[in-house]
Design a protein around this motif. Structure first.
Motif, PDB file in Angstrom:
ATOM      1  N   HIS A   1       0.819  -1.204   0.000  1.00 52.35           N
ATOM      2  CA  HIS A   1       0.000   0.000   0.000  1.00 52.35           C
ATOM      3  C   HIS A   1       0.858   1.261   0.000  1.00 52.35           C
ATOM      4  CE1 HIS A   1       0.950  -0.185   4.294  1.00 52.35           C
ATOM      5  NE2 HIS A   1       0.688   1.105   4.318  1.00 52.35           N
ATOM      6  N   VAL A   2       0.179   2.345  -0.269  1.00 50.59           N
ATOM      7  CA  VAL A   2       0.798   3.664  -0.224  1.00 50.59           C
ATOM      8  C   VAL A   2       0.286   4.354   1.031  1.00 50.59           C
ATOM      9  CG1 VAL A   2       0.883   5.923  -1.343  1.00 50.59           C
ATOM     10  CG2 VAL A   2       0.953   3.860  -2.730  1.00 50.59           C
ATOM     11  N   GLU A   3       1.154   4.997   1.780  1.00 50.38           N
ATOM     12  CA  GLU A   3       0.739   5.725   2.973  1.00 50.38           C
ATOM     13  C   GLU A   3       0.548   7.194   2.606  1.00 50.38           C
ATOM     14  OE1 GLU A   3       2.409   6.850   7.392  1.00 50.38           O
ATOM     15  OE2 GLU A   3       3.197   5.070   6.392  1.00 50.38           O
ATOM     16  N   LEU A   4      -0.672   7.668   2.731  1.00 50.39           N
ATOM     17  CA  LEU A   4      -1.005   9.051   2.400  1.00 50.39           C
ATOM     18  C   LEU A   4      -1.004   9.915   3.653  1.00 50.39           C
ATOM     19  CD1 LEU A   4      -4.018   8.437  -0.021  1.00 50.39           C
ATOM     20  CD2 LEU A   4      -1.609   8.739  -0.604  1.00 50.39           C
ATOM     21  N   ASN A   5      -0.784  11.198   3.471  1.00 50.61           N
ATOM     22  CA  ASN A   5      -0.871  12.155   4.569  1.00 50.61           C
ATOM     23  C   ASN A   5      -2.308  12.660   4.626  1.00 50.61           C
ATOM     24  OD1 ASN A   5      -0.831  14.374   6.264  1.00 50.61           O
ATOM     25  ND2 ASN A   5       1.157  15.089   5.555  1.00 50.61           N
ATOM     26  N   PRO A   6      -3.099  12.215   5.619  1.00 49.85           N
ATOM     27  CA  PRO A   6      -4.514  12.582   5.664  1.00 49.85           C
ATOM     28  C   PRO A   6      -4.741  14.087   5.806  1.00 49.85           C
ATOM     29  CG  PRO A   6      -3.854  11.475   7.687  1.00 49.85           C
ATOM     30  CD  PRO A   6      -2.697  11.388   6.748  1.00 49.85           C
ATOM     31  N   PHE A   7      -3.815  14.785   6.440  1.00 49.39           N
ATOM     32  CA  PHE A   7      -3.979  16.222   6.653  1.00 49.39           C
ATOM     33  C   PHE A   7      -3.949  16.993   5.346  1.00 49.39           C
ATOM     34  CE2 PHE A   7      -2.138  14.447  10.556  1.00 49.39           C
ATOM     35  CZ  PHE A   7      -3.181  14.735  11.424  1.00 49.39           C
ATOM     36  N   LEU A   8      -3.210  16.491   4.355  1.00 46.55           N
ATOM     37  CA  LEU A   8      -3.156  17.151   3.058  1.00 46.55           C
ATOM     38  C   LEU A   8      -4.449  16.970   2.253  1.00 46.55           C
ATOM     39  CD1 LEU A   8       0.536  16.469   1.991  1.00 46.55           C
ATOM     40  CD2 LEU A   8      -0.434  18.517   3.056  1.00 46.55           C
ATOM     41  N   PHE A   9      -5.327  16.087   2.738  1.00 42.92           N
ATOM     42  CA  PHE A   9      -6.634  15.884   2.130  1.00 42.92           C
ATOM     43  C   PHE A   9      -7.740  16.507   2.988  1.00 42.92           C
ATOM     44  CE2 PHE A   9      -3.966  12.744   0.172  1.00 42.92           C
ATOM     45  CZ  PHE A   9      -4.383  12.747  -1.149  1.00 42.92           C
ATOM     46  N   GLY A  10      -7.331  17.294   3.982  1.00 46.29           N
ATOM     47  CA  GLY A  10      -8.294  17.992   4.820  1.00 46.29           C
ATOM     48  C   GLY A  10      -8.818  17.196   6.000  1.00 46.29           C
ATOM     49  N   TYR A  11      -8.281  16.002   6.231  1.00 43.82           N
ATOM     50  CA  TYR A  11      -8.732  15.190   7.371  1.00 43.82           C
ATOM     51  C   TYR A  11      -7.942  15.611   8.603  1.00 43.82           C
ATOM     52  CZ  TYR A  11     -11.212  12.432   3.949  1.00 43.82           C
ATOM     53  OH  TYR A  11     -12.065  12.043   2.951  1.00 43.82           O
ATOM     54  N   ASN A  12      -8.453  16.631   9.283  1.00 48.03           N
ATOM     55  CA  ASN A  12      -7.757  17.223  10.422  1.00 48.03           C
ATOM     56  C   ASN A  12      -8.186  16.654  11.767  1.00 48.03           C
ATOM     57  OD1 ASN A  12      -6.270  19.176   8.834  1.00 48.03           O
ATOM     58  ND2 ASN A  12      -8.251  20.108   8.447  1.00 48.03           N
TER      59      ASN A  12
END
Length: 148
Positions: free
Chosen positions: A56-67
């Motif tokens: 899998h790829v680990e995404l940065n949730p904050f860069l998608f607005g998931y604060n």
């Protein structure tokens, strides 16, 4: 094949793949002192045995607005699980849901963009039972690799 039956080379391969699932086979082969086909064969065996469950790829949730990251405890009765499991699997904001011991039977990890969205979700959960929510301020230890 179980984790405790792996040799040192298998463990080296797993450590490298956990650090970077896209590590080229030739790089792994060089580190493991094996041929590329031998490494591919070992990886394939570990995949078939269920030791390697995926990549899998680990995404940065904050860069998608998931604060808003939160953990929600939910107390449900065993008879509700049949209805609860399909519901919880259908919510994309749920990162993980674990059946646990203690006063609450479920521990749910979620990400939401706003507290209003989190509040709406908690209200939906309360159809199954009592909840308790902890909103995360910071994370001192991120998700780790499995020690091999």
């Amino acid at each position: 094949m179980e984790g405790d039956k792996l040799d040192a080379i298998d463990r080296k391969i797993l450590r490298m793949l956990q650090k970077n699932g896209r590590t080229p086979i030739k790089d792994i082969a060089k580190e493991a002192f094996l041929s590329s086909p031998a490494v591919s064969n070992r990886i394939e065996k570990m995949e078939k045995a269920g030791i390697i469950r995926g990549y899998h790829v680990e995404l940065n949730p904050f860069l998608f607005g998931y604060n808003i990251k939160a953990f929600i405890n939910l107390e449900i009765s065993p008879v509700q699980k049949k209805e609860f499991y399909p519901f919880i699997r259908s919510i994309p904001n749920v990162l993980e849901c674990n059946c646990v011991t203690g006063e609450y039977s479920m521990l749910i990890e979620v990400f939401f963009q706003t507290t209003q969205q989190l509040d709406h979700f908690i209200n939906e959960l309360q159809q199954f039972g009592k909840t308790q929510t902890q909103i995360v301020f910071s994370t001192s230890v991120e998700h780790r690799d499995v020690p091999v």
